[in-house]
Design an enzyme around this catalytic site. Structure first.
Site, PDB file in Angstrom:
ATOM      1  N   LYS A 139     -13.916   1.944  -3.236  1.00 46.46           N
ATOM      2  CA  LYS A 139     -14.764   2.355  -2.109  1.00 46.46           C
ATOM      3  C   LYS A 139     -15.966   3.131  -2.624  1.00 46.46           C
ATOM      4  O   LYS A 139     -17.090   2.941  -2.165  1.00 46.46           O
ATOM      5  CB  LYS A 139     -13.986   3.273  -1.162  1.00 46.46           C
ATOM      6  CG  LYS A 139     -13.069   2.560  -0.206  1.00 46.46           C
ATOM      7  CD  LYS A 139     -12.552   3.582   0.818  1.00 46.46           C
ATOM      8  CE  LYS A 139     -11.349   3.069   1.565  1.00 46.46           C
ATOM      9  NZ  LYS A 139     -10.701   4.091   2.357  1.00 46.46           N
ATOM     10  N   GLU A 175       0.819  -1.203   0.000  1.00 50.25           N
ATOM     11  CA  GLU A 175       0.000   0.000   0.000  1.00 50.25           C
ATOM     12  C   GLU A 175       0.861   1.264   0.000  1.00 50.25           C
ATOM     13  O   GLU A 175       0.455   2.310  -0.487  1.00 50.25           O
ATOM     14  CB  GLU A 175      -0.934  -0.009   1.228  1.00 50.25           C
ATOM     15  CG  GLU A 175      -2.290   0.588   0.934  1.00 50.25           C
ATOM     16  CD  GLU A 175      -3.297   0.417   2.068  1.00 50.25           C
ATOM     17  OE1 GLU A 175      -2.937   0.604   3.244  1.00 50.25           O
ATOM     18  OE2 GLU A 175      -4.462   0.117   1.775  1.00 50.25           O
ATOM     19  N   HIS A 230       8.614 -26.192   0.903  1.00 50.16           N
ATOM     20  CA  HIS A 230       7.968 -27.348   0.282  1.00 50.16           C
ATOM     21  C   HIS A 230       6.768 -26.917  -0.549  1.00 50.16           C
ATOM     22  O   HIS A 230       5.881 -27.716  -0.827  1.00 50.16           O
ATOM     23  CB  HIS A 230       7.555 -28.344   1.365  1.00 50.16           C
ATOM     24  CG  HIS A 230       8.739 -28.872   2.095  1.00 50.16           C
ATOM     25  ND1 HIS A 230       9.383 -30.023   1.759  1.00 50.16           N
ATOM     26  CD2 HIS A 230       9.453 -28.335   3.127  1.00 50.16           C
ATOM     27  CE1 HIS A 230      10.428 -30.202   2.562  1.00 50.16           C
ATOM     28  NE2 HIS A 230      10.488 -29.191   3.397  1.00 50.16           N
TER      29      HIS A 230
HETATM   30  O1  PA5 Z   1      -2.764   2.064   5.965  1.00 53.82           O
HETATM   31  C1  PA5 Z   1      -3.865   2.567   5.891  1.00 53.82           C
HETATM   32  O2  PA5 Z   1      -4.061   3.768   6.075  1.00 53.82           O
HETATM   33  C2  PA5 Z   1      -5.069   1.708   5.596  1.00 53.82           C
HETATM   34  O3  PA5 Z   1      -4.731   0.398   5.308  1.00 53.82           O
HETATM   35  C3  PA5 Z   1      -6.034   1.745   6.769  1.00 53.82           C
HETATM   36  O4  PA5 Z   1      -5.398   1.192   7.893  1.00 53.82           O
HETATM   37  C4  PA5 Z   1      -7.319   0.956   6.490  1.00 53.82           C
HETATM   38  O5  PA5 Z   1      -7.884   1.378   5.294  1.00 53.82           O
HETATM   39  C5  PA5 Z   1      -8.307   1.166   7.619  1.00 53.82           C
HETATM   40  O6  PA5 Z   1      -8.536   2.528   7.811  1.00 53.82           O
HETATM   41  P1  PA5 Z   1      -9.192   3.094   9.122  1.00 53.82           P
HETATM   42  O7  PA5 Z   1      -8.278   2.858  10.252  1.00 53.82           O
HETATM   43  O8  PA5 Z   1      -9.394   4.541   8.842  1.00 53.82           O
HETATM   44  O9  PA5 Z   1     -10.483   2.372   9.301  1.00 53.82           O
END
Ligand code: PA5
Length: 447
Positions: free
Chosen positions: A415, A280, A301
């Site tokens: 989203k 990410e 394995h």
């Molecule tokens: O790294 C990030 O920002 C995302 O992966 C969030 O952790 C994830 O989308 C969850 O977001 P939130 O904590 O706002 O619910």
């Protein structure tokens, strides 16, 4: 202290598919600039670097309360709000729910089967629910939270609020609003701390304390490794070397897949935590490096054949543990069988370490680059170190790519389509796009 061995990416060891010292030297100005951004806290999101200095008193107090009044601790969250806590539980308290209370449940999806199964085995009256969402608006977390809220309401009426803790932004978002309205207990995620860099904030620390881990030890490890990784000389700084090597192998040799293989079952979830951080943070603008979660020896394995002889697009990052904190001797039970008795007298930790070393070497002999991060033990102090270490490495690689390693613009469109389908106001157009796409898909379906 963790250490890094990078012999098996160097040309002296693996031949001309390796890196030369010159290549690393040539990158020096850019990796130095990347480190400077970190040292100077050039981005607000580098706030994760300061988490070791946070005050843990409220976290500890809440954990004591939970341990006294709860048989179950149910965490609702997703992405960075769940992967870190899970990595902590699995690393530091193996088979936790079979051995200790409160039992820990981490619900990080919207799979109805999982939530039904959890609700069928926990007594909600004896459960604390920790809702974690930095933004306060993540659909998955909001959905499960609302279900739990109603279930608690049915059981406890107005007292339901006492069974919830909210971990969220100090000021903003729906969850903070709910904290205000219902006076929920709450913990704060500092504004600059992004989800996937938040494990050392209350996001991970409350769970750590609930399972009996001193969060200060995690933070001490993180602080010590941070100091080590702020060293300005490239050849002395393991974070700069790891970031440089993975960046160079990715951009110059097309080795864009980074296999992450800890040799410990307890670090399997850590491997998943790393993959989210890497994917990410770095996958942007057509650039990035692809993480590949794994665990040794199990995946020898299953996956090793591909790494040895498949496409030359991977770098393997080993995570080696020196002391497993437990060991078992392999007995001499079949004396006359040479195919088995060579193992007798050795221990399981000797075998797992031998296999790790053998795999490193066999990859190196096949000119497949690999590196090894060593940790002395899987304990809170060293877990804190590897969390902070890989966060710093990720930020450094992001700066080398010239991208923002703290946002995730690519997940927004999905989203928005979901909002459209679920009827959120303002997303009517998105719903139409989904419906049109469904029409088009129909003629390509085989039944
Ligand atoms: O790294 C990030 O920002 C995302 O992966 C969030 O952790 C994830 O989308 C969850 O977001 P939130 O904590 O706002 O619910």
């Amino acid at each position: 202290m963790l250490s890094l061995n990078f012999a098996n990416v160097m040309d002296e060891v693996i031949g001309d598919k390796g890196l030369t010292e010159r290549e690393i030297e040539d990158l020096r100005p850019r990796i130095t600039d990347a480190l400077k951004q970190i040292r100077d806290r050039k981005w607000e999101e580098l706030a994760f670097l300061d988490l070791p200095e946070q005050d843990t008193e409220k976290i500890k107090d809440l954990a004591v309360k939970i341990k006294n009044d709860s048989e179950n601790f149910l965490l609702l969250g997703i992405g960075g709000s769940a992967l870190g806590p899970r990595a902590i539980v699995e690393a530091l308290s193996p088979l936790h729910n079979l051995r200790k209370k409160p039992r820990i449940f981490i619900y990080d999806n919207v799979d109805p089967r999982t939530l039904s199964a959890i609700l069928s085995v926990i007594d909600l009256k004896k459960t604390t629910v920790n809702v974690i969402t930095k933004s306060g608006s993540t659909a998955e977390t909001a959905a499960s939270f609302m279900i739990l809220w109603e279930e608690m309401e049915k059981l406890l009426g107005k007292d339901k609020a006492k069974r919830f803790i909210a971990t969220t932004d100090p000021e903003k978002g729906n969850l903070r609003e709910i904290v205000r309205r219902f006076q929920l207990d709450s913990l704060e995620i500092a504004p600059g701390v992004v989800g996937r860099y938040s494990v050392l904030s209350p996001v991970g620390l409350l769970t750590a304390e609930v399972i009996g881990v001193d969060s200060k030890e995690l933070l001490k490890g993180a602080r010590d490794v941070r100091e080590r990784c702020l060293e300005e000389e490239v050849w002395k700084n393991p974070a700069m070397i790891l970031a440089s090597a993975l960046y160079l192998l990715g951009t110059k040799s097309g080795r864009t897949i980074d296999v992450f293989i800890p040799y410990a079952d307890g670090l399997k979830s850590f491997s998943e935590w790393f993959c989210q951080l890497w994917a990410e943070s770095l996958g942007k603008l057509g650039l990035g490096l692809t993480p590949y979660p794994s665990v040794g020896t199990t995946d020898q394995h299953s996956q090793l054949q591909l790494w040895m002889e498949g496409p030359e697009d991977k770098v393997v990052i080993f995570l080696r543990v020196e002391d497993y904190g437990a060991d078992m001797k392999i007995p001499l039970v079949f004396e006359d069988m040479e195919g088995l008795n060579y193992l007798s007298g050795h221990t399981l930790s000797e075998l797992i370490k031998a296999e790790e070393e053998a795999t490193e070497l066999s990859l190196a002999k096949a000119s497949r680059p690999n590196l090894t991060v060593h940790i002395p033990a899987i304990d809170p102090y060293h877990l804190g170190q590897i969390f902070m270490f890989f966060e710093i490495v990720t930020a450094l690689v992001g700066f080398l790519f010239g991208i923002n390693p703290f946002n995730q613009p690519g997940v927004e469109e999905g989203k928005n389509f979901t909002y459209g389908m679920m009827g959120k106001k303002g997303y009517e157009e998105k719903r139409k796009v989904v419906e049109e796409a469904r029409e088009k898909k129909l003629c390509w379906t085989l039944r």
